[in-house]
Design a protein around this motif. Structure first.
Motif, PDB file in Angstrom:
ATOM      1  N   GLY A  17       7.257   6.519  21.949  1.00  0.00           N
ATOM      2  CA  GLY A  17       6.624   7.625  22.648  1.00  0.00           C
ATOM      3  C   GLY A  17       7.289   8.969  22.432  1.00  0.00           C
ATOM      4  N   ARG A  18       8.482   8.975  21.898  1.00  0.00           N
ATOM      5  CA  ARG A  18       9.190  10.244  21.673  1.00  0.00           C
ATOM      6  C   ARG A  18       9.075  10.680  20.203  1.00  0.00           C
ATOM      7  N   ARG A  19       9.600   9.884  19.309  1.00  0.00           N
ATOM      8  CA  ARG A  19       9.533  10.195  17.881  1.00  0.00           C
ATOM      9  C   ARG A  19       8.357   9.504  17.205  1.00  0.00           C
ATOM     10  N   PHE A  20       8.024   8.330  17.698  1.00  0.00           N
ATOM     11  CA  PHE A  20       6.929   7.565  17.098  1.00  0.00           C
ATOM     12  C   PHE A  20       6.418   6.532  18.086  1.00  0.00           C
ATOM     13  N   ASP A  21       5.192   6.082  17.827  1.00  0.00           N
ATOM     14  CA  ASP A  21       4.573   4.954  18.508  1.00  0.00           C
ATOM     15  C   ASP A  21       4.433   3.844  17.465  1.00  0.00           C
ATOM     16  N   ALA A  22       3.993   2.689  17.898  1.00  0.00           N
ATOM     17  CA  ALA A  22       3.763   1.582  16.972  1.00  0.00           C
ATOM     18  C   ALA A  22       2.446   0.901  17.318  1.00  0.00           C
ATOM     19  N   VAL A  23       1.710   0.530  16.298  1.00  0.00           N
ATOM     20  CA  VAL A  23       0.505  -0.270  16.481  1.00  0.00           C
ATOM     21  C   VAL A  23       0.866  -1.685  16.033  1.00  0.00           C
ATOM     22  N   ARG A  24       0.710  -2.643  16.960  1.00  0.00           N
ATOM     23  CA  ARG A  24       1.043  -4.042  16.659  1.00  0.00           C
ATOM     24  C   ARG A  24      -0.182  -4.705  16.037  1.00  0.00           C
ATOM     25  N   VAL A  25      -0.019  -5.161  14.802  1.00  0.00           N
ATOM     26  CA  VAL A  25      -1.128  -5.779  14.070  1.00  0.00           C
ATOM     27  C   VAL A  25      -0.759  -7.233  13.756  1.00  0.00           C
ATOM     28  N   PRO A  26      -1.607  -8.170  14.162  1.00  0.00           N
ATOM     29  CA  PRO A  26      -1.328  -9.573  13.843  1.00  0.00           C
ATOM     30  C   PRO A  26      -1.215  -9.784  12.330  1.00  0.00           C
ATOM     31  N   ALA A  27      -0.297 -10.648  11.944  1.00  0.00           N
ATOM     32  CA  ALA A  27      -0.082 -10.921  10.522  1.00  0.00           C
ATOM     33  C   ALA A  27      -1.369 -11.358   9.830  1.00  0.00           C
ATOM     34  N   ALA A  28      -2.172 -12.157  10.503  1.00  0.00           N
ATOM     35  CA  ALA A  28      -3.409 -12.652   9.881  1.00  0.00           C
ATOM     36  C   ALA A  28      -4.331 -11.508   9.461  1.00  0.00           C
ATOM     37  N   ARG A  29      -4.384 -10.446  10.248  1.00  0.00           N
ATOM     38  CA  ARG A  29      -5.246  -9.299   9.897  1.00  0.00           C
ATOM     39  C   ARG A  29      -4.721  -8.581   8.660  1.00  0.00           C
ATOM     40  N   ILE A  30      -3.401  -8.378   8.631  1.00  0.00           N
ATOM     41  CA  ILE A  30      -2.799  -7.714   7.458  1.00  0.00           C
ATOM     42  C   ILE A  30      -2.987  -8.581   6.224  1.00  0.00           C
ATOM     43  N   HIS A  31      -2.706  -9.867   6.334  1.00  0.00           N
ATOM     44  CA  HIS A  31      -2.805 -10.760   5.185  1.00  0.00           C
ATOM     45  C   HIS A  31      -4.245 -10.883   4.685  1.00  0.00           C
ATOM     46  N   ALA A  32      -5.218 -10.825   5.595  1.00  0.00           N
ATOM     47  CA  ALA A  32      -6.627 -10.866   5.178  1.00  0.00           C
ATOM     48  C   ALA A  32      -6.983  -9.621   4.383  1.00  0.00           C
ATOM     49  N   ALA A  33      -6.524  -8.465   4.838  1.00  0.00           N
ATOM     50  CA  ALA A  33      -6.827  -7.211   4.137  1.00  0.00           C
ATOM     51  C   ALA A  33      -6.161  -7.157   2.769  1.00  0.00           C
ATOM     52  N   VAL A  34      -4.941  -7.657   2.704  1.00  0.00           N
ATOM     53  CA  VAL A  34      -4.177  -7.616   1.453  1.00  0.00           C
ATOM     54  C   VAL A  34      -4.586  -8.763   0.528  1.00  0.00           C
ATOM     55  N   HIS A  35      -5.165  -9.788   1.099  1.00  0.00           N
ATOM     56  CA  HIS A  35      -5.527 -11.025   0.377  1.00  0.00           C
ATOM     57  C   HIS A  35      -4.281 -11.760  -0.107  1.00  0.00           C
ATOM     58  N   SER A  36      -3.220 -11.638   0.677  1.00  0.00           N
ATOM     59  CA  SER A  36      -1.971 -12.319   0.341  1.00  0.00           C
ATOM     60  C   SER A  36      -1.064 -12.313   1.561  1.00  0.00           C
ATOM     61  N   SER A  37      -0.200 -13.314   1.623  1.00  0.00           N
ATOM     62  CA  SER A  37       0.849 -13.316   2.640  1.00  0.00           C
ATOM     63  C   SER A  37       2.216 -13.245   1.971  1.00  0.00           C
ATOM     64  N   GLU A  38       2.225 -13.119   0.656  1.00  0.00           N
ATOM     65  CA  GLU A  38       3.480 -13.048  -0.090  1.00  0.00           C
ATOM     66  C   GLU A  38       4.150 -11.704   0.214  1.00  0.00           C
ATOM     67  N   ALA A  39       5.407 -11.748   0.629  1.00  0.00           N
ATOM     68  CA  ALA A  39       6.107 -10.569   1.155  1.00  0.00           C
ATOM     69  C   ALA A  39       6.092  -9.371   0.203  1.00  0.00           C
ATOM     70  N   ARG A  40       6.363  -9.585  -1.058  1.00  0.00           N
ATOM     71  CA  ARG A  40       6.409  -8.449  -2.008  1.00  0.00           C
ATOM     72  C   ARG A  40       5.027  -7.835  -2.212  1.00  0.00           C
ATOM     73  N   THR A  41       4.020  -8.692  -2.285  1.00  0.00           N
ATOM     74  CA  THR A  41       2.653  -8.204  -2.464  1.00  0.00           C
ATOM     75  C   THR A  41       2.224  -7.381  -1.255  1.00  0.00           C
ATOM     76  N   VAL A  42       2.506  -7.907  -0.060  1.00  0.00           N
ATOM     77  CA  VAL A  42       2.147  -7.201   1.169  1.00  0.00           C
ATOM     78  C   VAL A  42       2.882  -5.868   1.249  1.00  0.00           C
ATOM     79  N   ALA A  43       4.175  -5.874   0.943  1.00  0.00           N
ATOM     80  CA  ALA A  43       4.969  -4.638   1.003  1.00  0.00           C
ATOM     81  C   ALA A  43       4.439  -3.583   0.032  1.00  0.00           C
ATOM     82  N   ALA A  44       4.136  -3.987  -1.186  1.00  0.00           N
ATOM     83  CA  ALA A  44       3.629  -3.033  -2.180  1.00  0.00           C
ATOM     84  C   ALA A  44       2.271  -2.477  -1.741  1.00  0.00           C
ATOM     85  N   PHE A  45       1.397  -3.341  -1.261  1.00  0.00           N
ATOM     86  CA  PHE A  45       0.074  -2.915  -0.828  1.00  0.00           C
ATOM     87  C   PHE A  45       0.171  -1.947   0.347  1.00  0.00           C
TER      88      PHE A  45
END
Length: 157
Positions: A40-68
């Motif tokens: 709330g001071r410098r930044f906020d955070a949006v909590r996103v379930p891993a399944a949503r991120i992995h569906a969008a990226v079409h991968s759960s592999e850490a390097r692929t997700v990080a690059a995307f």
């Protein structure tokens, strides 16, 4: 000191400044590799379930997700890795608009923020580290990413 080290110090100081006692944040990073920072001071955070991120990226592999996510969101993302289902925390500006269904964490909430550099904590890690002080994600980019995940889910159940 190299430019990267100097920039890391500036980013670290900026992150620690989220707390009224930045020295305590630095001590926590040194001791445990992670510090609880108030939102709330410098930044906020949006909590996103891993399944949503992995569906969008079409991968759960850490390097692929990080690059995307680095390319798409162009800002810092933290992951809680206590379990394979651990959520992602997308850091956004406190004054930015967020209309998504994912929970926005702000004032009166603390987030475990790992120190920059070599990971120490087994609980949380940077997926996409900040590249400059004040470097945050654009919520519109996150919204578009999550819409992509919903579209892919509808097409490929």
């Amino acid at each position: 000191m190299t430019m990267l080290e100097g920039n890391r110090q500036l980013i670290t100081a900026w992150l620690a400044g989220a707390d009224a006692q930045p020295g305590a944040v630095h001590a926590a990073w040194a001791e445990r590799g992670v510090a609880l920072l108030p939102l709330g001071r410098r930044f906020d955070a949006v909590r996103v379930p891993a399944a949503r991120i992995h569906a969008a990226v079409h991968s759960s592999e850490a390097r692929t997700v990080a690059a995307f996510l680095g390319d798409w969101l162009a800002g810092p993302v933290i992951r809680d890795i206590r379990s394979g289902l651990g959520p992602y925390y997308v850091l956004i500006a406190p004054d930015s608009a967020w209309g998504g269904t994912e929970e926005r964490l702000s004032t009166d909430t603390f987030l475990g923020v790992p120190r920059l550099g070599h990971p120490v904590s087994m609980l949380t890690r940077w997926v996409v580290p900040p590249t400059a002080p004040g470097d945050l994600c654009d919520p519109a980019h996150l919204s578009a990413l999550l819409m992509t995940a919903e579209t892919l889910k509808a097409v490929d159940p």
